[in-house]
Design a protein around this motif. Structure first.
Motif, mmCIF file in Angstrom:
data_model
loop_
_atom_site.group_PDB
_atom_site.id
_atom_site.type_symbol
_atom_site.label_atom_id
_atom_site.label_comp_id
_atom_site.label_asym_id
_atom_site.label_seq_id
_atom_site.Cartn_x
_atom_site.Cartn_y
_atom_site.Cartn_z
ATOM 1 N N GLY A 127 35.924 44.591 30.031
ATOM 2 C CA GLY A 127 37.371 44.719 29.870
ATOM 3 C C GLY A 127 37.789 46.024 29.228
ATOM 4 N N PRO A 128 37.291 46.332 28.030
ATOM 5 C CA PRO A 128 37.654 47.610 27.399
ATOM 6 C C PRO A 128 37.222 48.828 28.211
ATOM 7 C CG PRO A 128 36.710 46.095 25.788
ATOM 8 C CD PRO A 128 36.508 45.469 27.136
ATOM 9 N N ILE A 129 36.037 48.743 28.834
ATOM 10 C CA ILE A 129 35.574 49.861 29.663
ATOM 11 C C ILE A 129 36.524 50.085 30.833
ATOM 12 C CG2 ILE A 129 33.735 50.645 31.214
ATOM 13 C CD1 ILE A 129 31.754 49.197 29.378
ATOM 14 N N TYR A 130 36.944 48.998 31.471
ATOM 15 C CA TYR A 130 37.870 49.087 32.607
ATOM 16 C C TYR A 130 39.152 49.819 32.203
ATOM 17 C CZ TYR A 130 41.172 47.469 36.196
ATOM 18 O OH TYR A 130 42.123 47.399 37.183
ATOM 19 N N GLY A 131 39.749 49.408 31.096
ATOM 20 C CA GLY A 131 40.990 50.037 30.664
ATOM 21 C C GLY A 131 40.821 51.518 30.369
ATOM 22 N N LYS A 132 39.721 51.872 29.711
ATOM 23 C CA LYS A 132 39.446 53.274 29.381
ATOM 24 C C LYS A 132 39.245 54.102 30.645
ATOM 25 C CE LYS A 132 35.969 56.131 27.045
ATOM 26 N NZ LYS A 132 34.689 56.108 26.259
ATOM 27 N N TYR A 133 38.460 53.571 31.579
ATOM 28 C CA TYR A 133 38.164 54.316 32.802
ATOM 29 C C TYR A 133 39.406 54.474 33.686
ATOM 30 C CZ TYR A 133 33.068 54.093 32.067
ATOM 31 O OH TYR A 133 31.798 54.238 31.588
ATOM 32 N N LEU A 134 40.214 53.437 33.784
ATOM 33 C CA LEU A 134 41.404 53.528 34.627
ATOM 34 C C LEU A 134 42.374 54.576 34.074
ATOM 35 C CD1 LEU A 134 43.026 52.615 37.027
ATOM 36 C CD2 LEU A 134 43.806 50.619 35.719
ATOM 37 N N ALA A 135 42.534 54.617 32.756
ATOM 38 C CA ALA A 135 43.406 55.629 32.149
ATOM 39 C C ALA A 135 42.861 57.039 32.412
ATOM 40 C CB ALA A 135 43.518 55.375 30.648
ATOM 41 N N LEU A 136 41.543 57.204 32.353
ATOM 42 C CA LEU A 136 40.946 58.513 32.603
ATOM 43 C C LEU A 136 41.143 58.951 34.051
ATOM 44 C CD1 LEU A 136 39.295 60.936 31.736
ATOM 45 C CD2 LEU A 136 37.217 59.558 32.008
ATOM 46 N N ILE A 137 41.025 58.024 34.985
ATOM 47 C CA ILE A 137 41.243 58.346 36.396
ATOM 48 C C ILE A 137 42.680 58.788 36.631
ATOM 49 C CG2 ILE A 137 41.395 57.335 38.712
ATOM 50 C CD1 ILE A 137 38.909 55.666 37.960
ATOM 51 N N ARG A 138 43.622 58.087 36.039
ATOM 52 C CA ARG A 138 45.031 58.486 36.192
ATOM 53 C C ARG A 138 45.242 59.901 35.651
ATOM 54 N NH1 ARG A 138 47.940 53.561 37.217
ATOM 55 N NH2 ARG A 138 47.098 51.770 36.075
ATOM 56 N N ASP A 139 44.685 60.178 34.474
ATOM 57 C CA ASP A 139 44.839 61.516 33.896
ATOM 58 C C ASP A 139 44.216 62.573 34.803
ATOM 59 O OD1 ASP A 139 46.199 60.649 31.667
ATOM 60 O OD2 ASP A 139 44.443 60.632 30.354
ATOM 61 N N ALA A 140 43.046 62.273 35.340
ATOM 62 C CA ALA A 140 42.374 63.250 36.207
ATOM 63 C C ALA A 140 43.189 63.509 37.459
ATOM 64 C CB ALA A 140 40.984 62.735 36.562
ATOM 65 N N TRP A 141 43.647 62.455 38.124
ATOM 66 C CA TRP A 141 44.478 62.628 39.317
ATOM 67 C C TRP A 141 45.705 63.486 39.022
ATOM 68 C CZ3 TRP A 141 44.564 56.760 40.870
ATOM 69 C CH2 TRP A 141 43.444 56.478 41.686
ATOM 70 N N ALA A 142 46.307 63.249 37.852
ATOM 71 C CA ALA A 142 47.554 63.942 37.497
ATOM 72 C C ALA A 142 47.337 65.410 37.164
ATOM 73 C CB ALA A 142 48.222 63.232 36.318
ATOM 74 N N GLY A 143 46.087 65.831 37.015
ATOM 75 C CA GLY A 143 45.798 67.219 36.692
ATOM 76 C C GLY A 143 45.745 67.506 35.208
ATOM 77 N N HIS A 144 45.727 66.445 34.382
ATOM 78 C CA HIS A 144 45.641 66.671 32.942
ATOM 79 C C HIS A 144 44.259 67.214 32.566
ATOM 80 C CE1 HIS A 144 48.902 63.317 32.440
ATOM 81 N NE2 HIS A 144 49.400 64.455 32.906
ATOM 82 N N GLU A 145 44.219 67.843 31.418
ATOM 83 C CA GLU A 145 42.966 68.448 30.975
ATOM 84 C C GLU A 145 41.938 67.380 30.636
ATOM 85 O OE1 GLU A 145 41.643 71.012 27.153
ATOM 86 O OE2 GLU A 145 43.184 71.957 28.430
ATOM 87 N N LEU A 146 40.729 67.564 31.124
ATOM 88 C CA LEU A 146 39.609 66.687 30.816
ATOM 89 C C LEU A 146 38.728 67.352 29.765
ATOM 90 C CD1 LEU A 146 38.714 65.663 34.488
ATOM 91 C CD2 LEU A 146 40.236 64.474 32.877
#
Length: 349
Positions: A131-150
């Protein structure tokens, strides 16, 4: 629970379980999706399962869908679902961004928390942590798609901010429905789900209508709902033949459940049909059966699969024809409604 009856899109779903080896499975499902496009289906979805070929035959759905990029032209292709805790989220962001370009904007991205507990272990994680991993990973994918800094000052290439509007979240729970609504994502409802111990005879819609209620309550104002209702459906020209094939497939599934320590209630074909939440028969039979499902009145996407019957390939092709020609129109789908819409249909409809 008073929500409007929404226009319907029509989808085909596969767990890639044809009775064949892996290579033939992939070829047969490709043909089924191409046939679904020819019949006017709006979308096609494939599941991801690791390790157990009897549960699902496709560990790499994005690779499989890439193979359909040049073999299809209109039908939207989706993952139902990527088991996100078992993935590297940056790689998922990259692969989906590239695949959507190959598909010219036809990709839909469904995510879920995962399957059987033992499947997590080779990936170095425990099922209890998903559960916690899912939430963390989904937020990271959204940020990556949006072009935010990784991390490290990096940015995704190619960026894909439009994919943020094409996320779907699968769930069995009211809390999951609330999460999908709050995030403004699509909601994916399963073809079947476990019954609570206190209500073993509950209908599937008794479990899913509260999930839909929570989704609508949490959906941001002005955000168009996207609700996918997956159902097991096998349609044939002859009722007797449909029931014969259903009996074979459902008993095969019941035997697999028994090996895993789960007993399916009932012995007759009718018992198994009820236990697996299957709609089977002639077009008239399944139209009547599906109309009793009050959750389907509220979905935007009617998505049908043949599991756990898994009839022979030719019967699946004929079932797709009968669904398109007779069943889906009786449930509110029209081939003309979305036929000429562009790639942003899923986000805007």
């Amino acid at each position: 629970m008073s929500t409007p009856v929404l226009p319907k899109r029509l989808g085909f779903f596969s767990r890639v379980l044809d009775q064949a080896d892996a290579a033939e499975r992939y070829q047969l499902v490709s043909e089924q999706i191409i046939h679904a496009e020819a019949q006017g289906f709006d979308s096609a979805w494939v599941a991801q399962h690791h390790f157990n070929g009897d549960e699902g035959g496709l560990p790499a759905p994005l690779v499989f869908l890439a193979g359909l990029a040049s073999r299809t032209s209109r039908i939207r292709l989706g993952t139902g679902v990527i088991t996100l805790p078992m993935e590297n989220p940056v790689r998922v962001a990259e692969d989906t961004a590239v695949l959507d370009l190959l598909l010219e904007g036809r990709l839909e991205v469904g995510f879920g928390t995962g399957g059987t507990p033992q499947a997590f272990l080779p990936f170095g994680i425990e099922s209890a942590d998903r559960g916690p991993i899912y939430g963390k990973y989904l937020a990271l994918i959204r940020d990556a798609w949006a072009g935010h800094e990784l991390a490290g000052g990096n940015h995704l290439y190619p960026v894909a901010p439009h994919l943020i509007d094409r996320v779907w979240q699968a769930t069995f729970s009211v809390g999951g429905g609330e999460r999908a609504g709050k995030d403004g994502d699509g909601l994916m409802l399963s073809r079947t789900q476990p019954r609570p111990d206190e209500t073993p005879d509950a209908e599937l819609w008794d479990l899913q209508n509260p999930i839909i209620d929570a989704y609508f309550a949490a959906l941001p104002k002005g955000r168009a709902p996207r609700i996918l209702g997956s159902r097991s459906l096998f349609v044939a020209d002859d009722r007797k033949e449909a029931l014969r094939l259903a009996d074979i497939g459902l008993r095969r599934s019941a035997e697999r459940f028994a090996v895993s320590g789960f007993k399916v209630r009932g012995e007759t074909t009718a018992d198994l049909i009820k236990a697996f939440d299957v709609h089977v028969g002639t077009p008239e039979d399944v139209i009547a059966s599906l109309r009793a499902d009050t959750a389907l009145e509220r979905v935007t996407d009617l998505v049908f699969q043949v599991h756990s019957i898994d009839p022979p390939h030719d019967y699946i092709l004929r079932s797709l024809e009968l669904i398109s020609q007779k069943v889906a129109p009786a449930l509110g789908w029209s081939k003309q409604i979305f036929a000429n819409k562009g790639p942003q249909l899923a986000a805007s409809a």
